[in-house]
Write an enzyme that holds these catalytic residues in place. Structure first.
Site, PDB file in Angstrom:
ATOM      1  N   MET A 166      12.775  24.431   3.221  1.00  0.00           N
ATOM      2  CA  MET A 166      12.152  23.812   1.787  1.00  0.00           C
ATOM      3  C   MET A 166      13.116  22.365   0.854  1.00  0.00           C
ATOM      4  O   MET A 166      11.756  21.479   0.794  1.00  0.00           O
ATOM      5  CB  MET A 166      10.917  24.518   1.182  1.00  0.00           C
ATOM      6  CG  MET A 166      10.322  24.198  -0.251  1.00  0.00           C
ATOM      7  SD  MET A 166       9.218  25.253  -0.402  1.00  0.00           S
ATOM      8  CE  MET A 166       7.851  25.047  -1.283  1.00  0.00           C
TER       9      MET A 166
ATOM     10  N   LYS B 207       0.922  -1.134  -0.352  1.00  0.00           N
ATOM     11  CA  LYS B 207      -0.401   0.084   0.180  1.00  0.00           C
ATOM     12  C   LYS B 207       0.741   1.060   0.119  1.00  0.00           C
ATOM     13  O   LYS B 207       2.228   1.166   0.289  1.00  0.00           O
ATOM     14  CB  LYS B 207      -0.870   0.106   0.862  1.00  0.00           C
ATOM     15  CG  LYS B 207      -0.266  -0.115   2.925  1.00  0.00           C
ATOM     16  CD  LYS B 207      -1.641  -0.137   4.055  1.00  0.00           C
ATOM     17  CE  LYS B 207      -0.541  -0.062   4.886  1.00  0.00           C
ATOM     18  NZ  LYS B 207      -1.534  -0.547   6.364  1.00  0.00           N
TER      19      LYS B 207
ATOM     20  N   ARG C 116     -10.976   0.021  14.645  1.00  0.00           N
ATOM     21  CA  ARG C 116     -10.939   0.536  13.820  1.00  0.00           C
ATOM     22  C   ARG C 116     -11.978  -0.184  12.506  1.00  0.00           C
ATOM     23  O   ARG C 116     -13.042   0.316  13.039  1.00  0.00           O
ATOM     24  CB  ARG C 116      -9.459   1.715  13.357  1.00  0.00           C
ATOM     25  CG  ARG C 116      -8.330   1.862  13.928  1.00  0.00           C
ATOM     26  CD  ARG C 116      -7.069   2.002  13.611  1.00  0.00           C
ATOM     27  NE  ARG C 116      -6.477   1.197  12.970  1.00  0.00           N
ATOM     28  CZ  ARG C 116      -5.483   1.226  12.010  1.00  0.00           C
ATOM     29  NH1 ARG C 116      -4.506   2.207  12.306  1.00  0.00           N
ATOM     30  NH2 ARG C 116      -4.985  -0.099  10.948  1.00  0.00           N
TER      31      ARG C 116
ATOM     32  N   TYR D 161      17.155  29.803   8.284  1.00  0.00           N
ATOM     33  CA  TYR D 161      15.733  30.664   8.687  1.00  0.00           C
ATOM     34  C   TYR D 161      15.866  31.084  10.134  1.00  0.00           C
ATOM     35  O   TYR D 161      15.982  30.013  11.063  1.00  0.00           O
ATOM     36  CB  TYR D 161      13.730  29.663   8.359  1.00  0.00           C
ATOM     37  CG  TYR D 161      14.034  29.983   6.810  1.00  0.00           C
ATOM     38  CD1 TYR D 161      14.045  31.385   6.328  1.00  0.00           C
ATOM     39  CD2 TYR D 161      13.763  29.263   5.982  1.00  0.00           C
ATOM     40  CE1 TYR D 161      13.449  31.296   4.637  1.00  0.00           C
ATOM     41  CE2 TYR D 161      13.298  29.314   4.157  1.00  0.00           C
ATOM     42  CZ  TYR D 161      14.125  31.119   3.652  1.00  0.00           C
ATOM     43  OH  TYR D 161      13.061  30.347   3.086  1.00  0.00           O
TER      44      TYR D 161
HETATM   45  C1  LIG Z   1      -0.395  -1.818   6.374  1.00  0.00           C
HETATM   46  C2  LIG Z   1      -1.330  -3.226   7.625  1.00  0.00           C
HETATM   47  C3  LIG Z   1      -0.521  -4.639   7.675  1.00  0.00           C
HETATM   48  C4  LIG Z   1       1.369  -3.947   7.191  1.00  0.00           C
HETATM   49  O1  LIG Z   1       1.748  -3.464   9.115  1.00  0.00           O
HETATM   50  P1  LIG Z   1       3.308  -3.545   8.882  1.00  0.00           P
HETATM   51  O2  LIG Z   1       3.460  -3.161   9.692  1.00  0.00           O
HETATM   52  O3  LIG Z   1       4.087  -2.434   7.864  1.00  0.00           O
HETATM   53  O4  LIG Z   1       4.020  -4.648   8.170  1.00  0.00           O
HETATM   54  C5  LIG Z   1      -0.922  -5.830   7.697  1.00  0.00           C
HETATM   55  N1  LIG Z   1      -1.929  -5.500   8.277  1.00  0.00           N
HETATM   56  C6  LIG Z   1      -2.943  -4.363   7.544  1.00  0.00           C
HETATM   57  C7  LIG Z   1      -3.888  -4.501   8.513  1.00  0.00           C
HETATM   58  C8  LIG Z   1      -2.431  -3.243   7.224  1.00  0.00           C
HETATM   59  O5  LIG Z   1      -3.030  -2.002   7.188  1.00  0.00           O
END
Ligand SMILES: *Cc1c(COP(=O)(O)O)cnc(C)c1O
Length: 384
Positions: free
Chosen positions: A322, A35, A130, A270
């Site tokens: 930046m 992801k 969640r 800055y």
């Molecule tokens: C992102 C995610 C993972 C992976 O988690 P990591 O801590 O990066 O290994 C596993 N299961 C779900 C549902 C996730 O959203």
């Protein structure tokens, strides 16, 4: 010459880290979680290193399409399932497996027209609060889902909130109570809600794979490896990446584009936030917060955010701006314009700056630094 900042992806490190997930959970199949543009590494680059995975797990439909376009015919799992009914059409077309975490997603499936029944992962809310059905609603959802002609196999999943926590303990997983917090309580809730249901199971993220995979029920049929694949430790600073034998998959590299010589009392950047106590040389690096470098990275002498110049460890001085950061050149007097800078990852001659150390200095986690890498930073596989 282009701006010298770039993120290099180490394909062989991805493959190595995937093999680590397999060794840790030898009886499970491994989802490579890609992801968020593969945690900033780029879907195509990640795919090149992770194609030995059993499946790819992600959230965004465009990324699922990209993985199919790369030629992947195996399983793809949408970790949050459909966001609207229309998404199910793409699931049918691309043969995507998807999570079902709420009643609306069941409703959408019930009216979806498909030739081939979908493979779904029904999610239990075991305490994270969640996504997912509560233990009391889980069985009714399973019954309803299983009866739908649109649904083929129903698998079962949950997600741990504390798998990385110090003191988190699975040893009490067989205790009768489902009360309490932590991975043991979540395991018990999952077991209680699912014990007499058929189907494959998936529970573990990276922290659970590395810390708890041998505990009963944790590895199950599928593990979901994310951050560990990219070479960041899920439980830093308890354990660093080297402890888990994980290799950095990304190196963020740039160069000095100028140097300055400061007299005592001269200030940097800055807000004139940094003031030289003694004569010193500083280097100006082509990298700033618009590249994803954390703006709040501190420059305090004792907690200065680490940076490598020509592979030598030094630290930030002055505020992150930046497009630029400034670094102390005292430990590396030979450095000048053009000198190689490593913001995190591997540097020249076997030098290494773990992303977790940079993240810790900046008060965040390796996950955030990787994912925040800005679109203007070119990402490319390390040349062989
Ligand atoms: C992102 C995610 C993972 C992976 O988690 P990591 O801590 O990066 O290994 C596993 N299961 C779900 C549902 C996730 O959203």
């Amino acid at each position: 010459m282009p701006r010298p900042l770039q993120a290099l992806i180490h394909t062989e490190a991805l493959a190595h880290n995937l093999a680590r997930a397999r060794t840790a959970a030898p009886d499970a199949r491994v989802w490579a979680v890609i992801k968020a543009n593969a945690y900033g590494h780029g879907i195509a680059h990640a795919y090149a290193g992770l194609r030995a995975a059993d499946g790819f797990a992600l959230l965004e439909l465009a990324e699922a399409q990209a993985v199919r376009d790369l030629g992947w015919r195996g399983p793809i799992l949408l970790l949050e399932g459909a966001f609207e009914p229309r998404d199910l059409e793409l699931c049918s077309r691309l043969n995507l497996w998807h999570v079902v975490h709420c009643e609306a997603q069941v409703d959408w499936l019930a009216t979806h027209k498909t030739q081939a029944p979908h493979r779904v992962f029904l999610k239990l809310n075991s305490g994270m609060n969640r996504l997912g059905f509560t233990p009391s609603a889980f069985r009714a959802a399973w019954t309803r889902l299983s009866a739908l002609p649109q649904v083929g196999e129903v698998s079962l999943m949950t997600h741990f909130s504390d798998a990385d926590a110090c003191g988190a303990d699975t040893s009490d997983a067989d205790a009768p109570s489902t009360a309490g917090r932590g991975i043991g309580a979540q395991l018990r809730r999952f077991a209680a809600a699912t014990h007499d249901l058929p189907g494959e199971r998936s529970l573990a993220n990276s922290a659970a794979i590395l810390r708890h995979a041998s505990a009963a029920g944790v590895s199950a049929d599928w593990v979901r490896a994310g951050i560990m694949l990219y070479g960041s430790s899920p439980d830093f600073a308890q354990h660093d990446a080297r402890h888990w034998d994980l290799r950095p998959a990304m190196s963020l590299r740039s160069r000095l584009i100028a140097t300055q010589t400061l007299e005592p009392g001269d200030t940097v950047g800055y807000g004139s936030a940094y003031s030289a106590a003694a004569p010193m040389r500083i280097g100006v690096v082509a990298c700033g917060y618009a590249d994803g470098y954390p703006r709040h990275a501190p420059d305090l002498p004792e907690r200065g955010t680490p940076v490598l110049v020509e592979g030598v460890r030094t630290r930030l001085v002055g505020r992150v701006s930046m497009d630029l950061i400034t670094v102390d050149l005292t430990p590396v007097p030979q450095a000048g314009p053009g000198s190689e800078v490593t913001l995190w990852g591997r540097g020249p001659s076997d030098s290494l700056l773990p992303i977790d150390e940079v993240a810790q200095a900046a008060g965040t986690v390796g996950y955030e630094l990787m994912c925040a890498l800005a679109a203007r930073v070119p990402v490319a596989p390390e040349p062989a």
